[in-house]
Design a protein around this motif. Sequence first.
Motif, PDB file in Angstrom:
ATOM      1  N   MET A  18     -74.541 -15.565  22.625  1.00 57.36           N
ATOM      2  CA  MET A  18     -73.374 -15.076  24.143  1.00 57.36           C
ATOM      3  C   MET A  18     -72.149 -15.933  24.553  1.00 57.36           C
ATOM      4  SD  MET A  18     -75.616 -11.704  26.599  1.00 57.36           S
ATOM      5  CE  MET A  18     -77.839 -13.057  26.914  1.00 57.36           C
ATOM      6  N   ALA A  19     -72.866 -17.411  24.745  1.00 58.46           N
ATOM      7  CA  ALA A  19     -72.034 -18.150  24.755  1.00 58.46           C
ATOM      8  C   ALA A  19     -70.441 -17.995  23.835  1.00 58.46           C
ATOM      9  CB  ALA A  19     -72.860 -19.865  25.523  1.00 58.46           C
ATOM     10  N   HIS A  20     -70.760 -18.416  22.824  1.00 60.90           N
ATOM     11  CA  HIS A  20     -70.378 -18.021  21.316  1.00 60.90           C
ATOM     12  C   HIS A  20     -69.154 -16.866  21.916  1.00 60.90           C
ATOM     13  CE1 HIS A  20     -68.431 -18.789  17.272  1.00 60.90           C
ATOM     14  NE2 HIS A  20     -68.777 -17.678  16.980  1.00 60.90           N
ATOM     15  N   TYR A  21     -69.376 -15.555  21.598  1.00 60.34           N
ATOM     16  CA  TYR A  21     -68.602 -14.736  21.559  1.00 60.34           C
ATOM     17  C   TYR A  21     -67.806 -14.206  23.476  1.00 60.34           C
ATOM     18  CZ  TYR A  21     -71.224 -13.175  17.299  1.00 60.34           C
ATOM     19  OH  TYR A  21     -71.288 -13.201  16.118  1.00 60.34           O
ATOM     20  N   ARG A  22     -68.280 -15.136  24.422  1.00 57.77           N
ATOM     21  CA  ARG A  22     -68.167 -14.862  25.849  1.00 57.77           C
ATOM     22  C   ARG A  22     -66.400 -14.858  25.352  1.00 57.77           C
ATOM     23  NH1 ARG A  22     -71.290 -18.146  28.628  1.00 57.77           N
ATOM     24  NH2 ARG A  22     -72.667 -16.482  28.527  1.00 57.77           N
ATOM     25  N   THR A  23     -66.031 -13.883  26.417  1.00 58.47           N
ATOM     26  CA  THR A  23     -64.309 -14.314  26.567  1.00 58.47           C
ATOM     27  C   THR A  23     -64.238 -13.913  28.248  1.00 58.47           C
ATOM     28  OG1 THR A  23     -63.851 -11.929  26.269  1.00 58.47           O
ATOM     29  CG2 THR A  23     -63.795 -13.265  24.934  1.00 58.47           C
ATOM     30  N   SER A  24     -63.418 -14.048  28.794  1.00 56.71           N
ATOM     31  CA  SER A  24     -62.101 -13.619  29.760  1.00 56.71           C
ATOM     32  C   SER A  24     -63.180 -11.907  30.716  1.00 56.71           C
ATOM     33  CB  SER A  24     -61.932 -14.072  30.450  1.00 56.71           C
ATOM     34  OG  SER A  24     -60.488 -12.913  29.689  1.00 56.71           O
ATOM     35  N   SER A  25     -63.149 -10.923  29.596  1.00 57.89           N
ATOM     36  CA  SER A  25     -63.089  -9.728  29.179  1.00 57.89           C
ATOM     37  C   SER A  25     -64.382  -9.586  28.863  1.00 57.89           C
ATOM     38  CB  SER A  25     -62.000  -8.809  28.789  1.00 57.89           C
ATOM     39  OG  SER A  25     -62.419  -9.164  27.504  1.00 57.89           O
ATOM     40  N   THR A  26     -65.337 -10.177  28.467  1.00 59.57           N
ATOM     41  CA  THR A  26     -66.371  -9.144  28.218  1.00 59.57           C
ATOM     42  C   THR A  26     -67.414 -10.408  27.998  1.00 59.57           C
ATOM     43  OG1 THR A  26     -67.474  -9.075  26.154  1.00 59.57           O
ATOM     44  CG2 THR A  26     -66.033  -9.284  25.697  1.00 59.57           C
ATOM     45  N   PRO A  27     -68.604  -9.932  28.445  1.00 53.28           N
ATOM     46  CA  PRO A  27     -69.832 -10.789  28.163  1.00 53.28           C
ATOM     47  C   PRO A  27     -70.638 -11.399  26.431  1.00 53.28           C
ATOM     48  CG  PRO A  27     -70.724  -9.034  29.226  1.00 53.28           C
ATOM     49  CD  PRO A  27     -69.347  -9.048  29.287  1.00 53.28           C
ATOM     50  N   GLY A  28     -69.924 -10.869  25.463  1.00 50.51           N
ATOM     51  CA  GLY A  28     -70.024 -11.152  24.506  1.00 50.51           C
ATOM     52  C   GLY A  28     -71.692 -10.326  23.588  1.00 50.51           C
ATOM     53  N   VAL A  29     -72.235  -9.240  24.882  1.00 54.69           N
ATOM     54  CA  VAL A  29     -73.320  -8.670  24.654  1.00 54.69           C
ATOM     55  C   VAL A  29     -73.232  -7.588  23.669  1.00 54.69           C
ATOM     56  CG1 VAL A  29     -75.644  -7.419  24.900  1.00 54.69           C
ATOM     57  CG2 VAL A  29     -73.972  -8.566  26.622  1.00 54.69           C
ATOM     58  N   ALA A  30     -72.495  -7.310  23.300  1.00 54.42           N
ATOM     59  CA  ALA A  30     -72.304  -6.468  22.064  1.00 54.42           C
ATOM     60  C   ALA A  30     -72.242  -6.844  20.519  1.00 54.42           C
ATOM     61  CB  ALA A  30     -70.949  -4.979  21.765  1.00 54.42           C
ATOM     62  N   GLU A  31     -71.457  -8.009  20.295  1.00 51.72           N
ATOM     63  CA  GLU A  31     -71.095  -8.640  19.354  1.00 51.72           C
ATOM     64  C   GLU A  31     -72.527  -9.578  19.068  1.00 51.72           C
ATOM     65  OE1 GLU A  31     -69.019  -8.671  21.992  1.00 51.72           O
ATOM     66  OE2 GLU A  31     -67.139  -8.802  21.527  1.00 51.72           O
ATOM     67  N   THR A  32     -73.242  -9.786  20.252  1.00 52.95           N
ATOM     68  CA  THR A  32     -74.738 -10.192  20.164  1.00 52.95           C
ATOM     69  C   THR A  32     -76.033 -10.086  19.928  1.00 52.95           C
ATOM     70  OG1 THR A  32     -74.055 -11.648  21.763  1.00 52.95           O
ATOM     71  CG2 THR A  32     -76.137 -11.777  21.454  1.00 52.95           C
ATOM     72  N   PHE A  33     -75.638  -8.337  20.166  1.00 50.71           N
ATOM     73  CA  PHE A  33     -75.960  -7.234  19.852  1.00 50.71           C
ATOM     74  C   PHE A  33     -75.950  -7.281  18.154  1.00 50.71           C
ATOM     75  CE2 PHE A  33     -77.428  -4.935  23.609  1.00 50.71           C
ATOM     76  CZ  PHE A  33     -78.311  -5.902  23.822  1.00 50.71           C
ATOM     77  N   VAL A  34     -74.829  -6.764  17.220  1.00 49.86           N
ATOM     78  CA  VAL A  34     -74.827  -6.903  16.060  1.00 49.86           C
ATOM     79  C   VAL A  34     -75.455  -8.008  15.618  1.00 49.86           C
ATOM     80  CG1 VAL A  34     -72.869  -6.660  14.216  1.00 49.86           C
ATOM     81  CG2 VAL A  34     -72.870  -5.304  16.216  1.00 49.86           C
ATOM     82  N   THR A  35     -74.319  -9.034  15.782  1.00 52.98           N
ATOM     83  CA  THR A  35     -75.492 -10.684  15.444  1.00 52.98           C
ATOM     84  C   THR A  35     -76.768 -10.487  14.889  1.00 52.98           C
ATOM     85  OG1 THR A  35     -73.395 -11.106  15.866  1.00 52.98           O
ATOM     86  CG2 THR A  35     -74.706 -13.282  14.916  1.00 52.98           C
ATOM     87  N   MET A  36     -77.655 -10.212  15.757  1.00 58.88           N
ATOM     88  CA  MET A  36     -78.471 -10.329  16.621  1.00 58.88           C
ATOM     89  C   MET A  36     -79.526  -9.002  14.928  1.00 58.88           C
ATOM     90  SD  MET A  36     -79.444 -11.627  19.567  1.00 58.88           S
ATOM     91  CE  MET A  36     -80.928 -12.276  19.836  1.00 58.88           C
ATOM     92  N   GLY A  37     -78.594  -7.631  15.213  1.00 59.53           N
ATOM     93  CA  GLY A  37     -79.139  -7.256  15.095  1.00 59.53           C
ATOM     94  C   GLY A  37     -79.464  -6.536  12.861  1.00 59.53           C
ATOM     95  N   VAL A  38     -77.932  -7.600  12.429  1.00 57.13           N
ATOM     96  CA  VAL A  38     -77.891  -7.860  10.763  1.00 57.13           C
ATOM     97  C   VAL A  38     -79.038  -8.796  10.356  1.00 57.13           C
ATOM     98  CG1 VAL A  38     -76.435  -8.673   9.747  1.00 57.13           C
ATOM     99  CG2 VAL A  38     -75.658  -6.779  10.967  1.00 57.13           C
ATOM    100  N   GLY A  39     -78.923 -10.347  11.411  1.00 59.23           N
ATOM    101  CA  GLY A  39     -78.985 -11.202  11.267  1.00 59.23           C
ATOM    102  C   GLY A  39     -80.823 -11.193  11.358  1.00 59.23           C
ATOM    103  N   TYR A  40     -81.859 -10.345  12.155  1.00 57.07           N
ATOM    104  CA  TYR A  40     -82.904 -10.321  12.330  1.00 57.07           C
ATOM    105  C   TYR A  40     -83.926  -8.738  11.102  1.00 57.07           C
ATOM    106  CZ  TYR A  40     -84.633 -12.257  16.488  1.00 57.07           C
ATOM    107  OH  TYR A  40     -84.770 -13.122  17.761  1.00 57.07           O
ATOM    108  N   PHE A  41     -82.783  -8.255  10.777  1.00 58.03           N
ATOM    109  CA  PHE A  41     -82.737  -7.572   9.764  1.00 58.03           C
ATOM    110  C   PHE A  41     -83.042  -8.474   8.009  1.00 58.03           C
ATOM    111  CE2 PHE A  41     -81.528  -4.907   5.930  1.00 58.03           C
ATOM    112  CZ  PHE A  41     -82.536  -4.615   5.761  1.00 58.03           C
ATOM    113  N   LEU A  42     -82.230  -9.629   8.004  1.00 59.75           N
ATOM    114  CA  LEU A  42     -82.654 -10.075   7.016  1.00 59.75           C
ATOM    115  C   LEU A  42     -83.388 -10.878   7.281  1.00 59.75           C
ATOM    116  CD1 LEU A  42     -78.828 -11.285   6.670  1.00 59.75           C
ATOM    117  CD2 LEU A  42     -79.658  -9.273   5.248  1.00 59.75           C
TER     118      LEU A  42
END
Lengths: 48, 482
Positions: B190-214
Amino acid sequence: MSALPPPADGPSQTESDLATLLFRWAWVMTPLSWGVWETVRTSLALFR
Amino acid sequence: MSTPDTNQSGDSAPGFLDRERIVAGPGFNRWLVPPAALAIHLAIGEVYAFSVFKIPLTHLIGGSEPSPADWTQSDIAWVFSIAIVFLGLSAAVFGQWLERVGPRKAMFASAACFGSGFLISAVGVVLHQIWLIYLGYGVIGGIGLGLGYISPVSTLIKWFPDRPGMATGLAIMGFGGGAMIGSPLAQLLMAHYRTSSTPGVAETFVTMGVGYFLFMMFGALTVRVPSPGWYPAAAGSTERRADHGRPSRAAEPPGVTADEAIKTPQFWLLWGVLFLNVTAGIGVIEQASPMIQEMFPGRVTPEAAAGFVGLLSLFNMVGRFGWSSLSDKIGRKTTYAVFFLLGATLYALTPHSGRLDGVALFVLGYGIILSMYGGGFATIPAYLRDQFGTLQVGAIHGRLLTAWSAAGVMGPGLVNYIREYQLEHGVPKVEAYTVTMYVMAGLLVIGFVCNLLVRPVDRRHVAVTPPASPFPAGATHSPSPI
């Protein structure tokens, strides 16, 4: 040729190799060790 | 007659995910299997870390200033509850399917459900539709949790019939450790994906979804099952244990089906044992941070309280492996007797540590309690195996996990209700947990009685009686000595 060939998708002899064993354990223990370290690091605040 | 080891597809070649494709050959080293089990449990244990998304998910629209259109913390809390309920339900429903199709297919289904749960939730975040998160992380992800929880346990218990407690402890330890990985990982992402307009949760979910699947697919691809009738040849230690009347190769427990198991009093006594042990522990986990701050006002900061929660996770994880391994030596019944007696004593004593101003004493007391909470989860599959055999132990374990779902509602509810009742009646905050502790101690005493009443299963429930000594020592099916 081996008298007892492994199943089509079964384990080969190399799976018993120490390297394979170490790699598989490292695959899971590396992230776990990182997680434990992060937990211990944050827990230290309790005793400061 | 169809058995769990029979090829259900008749004469056709087994598919890539089928049980027949993963039967280990002669000389296979069984120590290659636990990493596969751990890969699954370390991933699905992430569910315990879901609370790190609570605050960011309530700031999706308003940003730093929450908007009335933002979700509330109560809305988000339902995600975890739904996931745990579906864990219990899917473990109960799909247990027999797992025994039939084998662990690779079940682990693959688990990885697919858990990974896609994250992806659906990411869509829910982008569209700001809470029902998509309930469906994704809660329902579909929860089904992945249930399948992923029982598959490795059922597999390892068959590979380590001489040390079932250690085997199940190893797998279930991963579930405790998963939170320790998931929490800092989510925060980093979330710290990596966070911007002024988004807390980066959606991007974190996608990364974790793919990462955990693998990560979970590593487990699905490397898991193996022993060939029918396999038993480790290096059974010297088990034969020694037989002298003490505990489970051994010679006393391999008979096979009872899941449908038959639930007709026995032993199943329901063990359901009670798990339910009471989990109820006592889960309420404390949920309330740990505010509890230590209120019992030691001015001495424990919120940051230190977070450290306390982390430390409890560590005790929880270590207890899973430690206590269940010990149960192989001292027996399952004795282990649970220790949990209940020592737990009740510690619950009765810890309120005094608040009065004595002893933070270290309090932390140690709760650490031991949480180690027994984890130990209870990890030892129960081996207890089931002792009673019902390995024939359908995964399915029986799945049905028993409904006790976890029930305790997940009962435990936190009890702790919060008693605390609020005490505060409403003028009890100071520092004393508000005293009655709760005594109630928990009482629950553990009831658990002690349930455990005491467990007797061997009546032979009329037995479906399959395995041979006492399937292979002579040194047979080709023995594992390598590592």
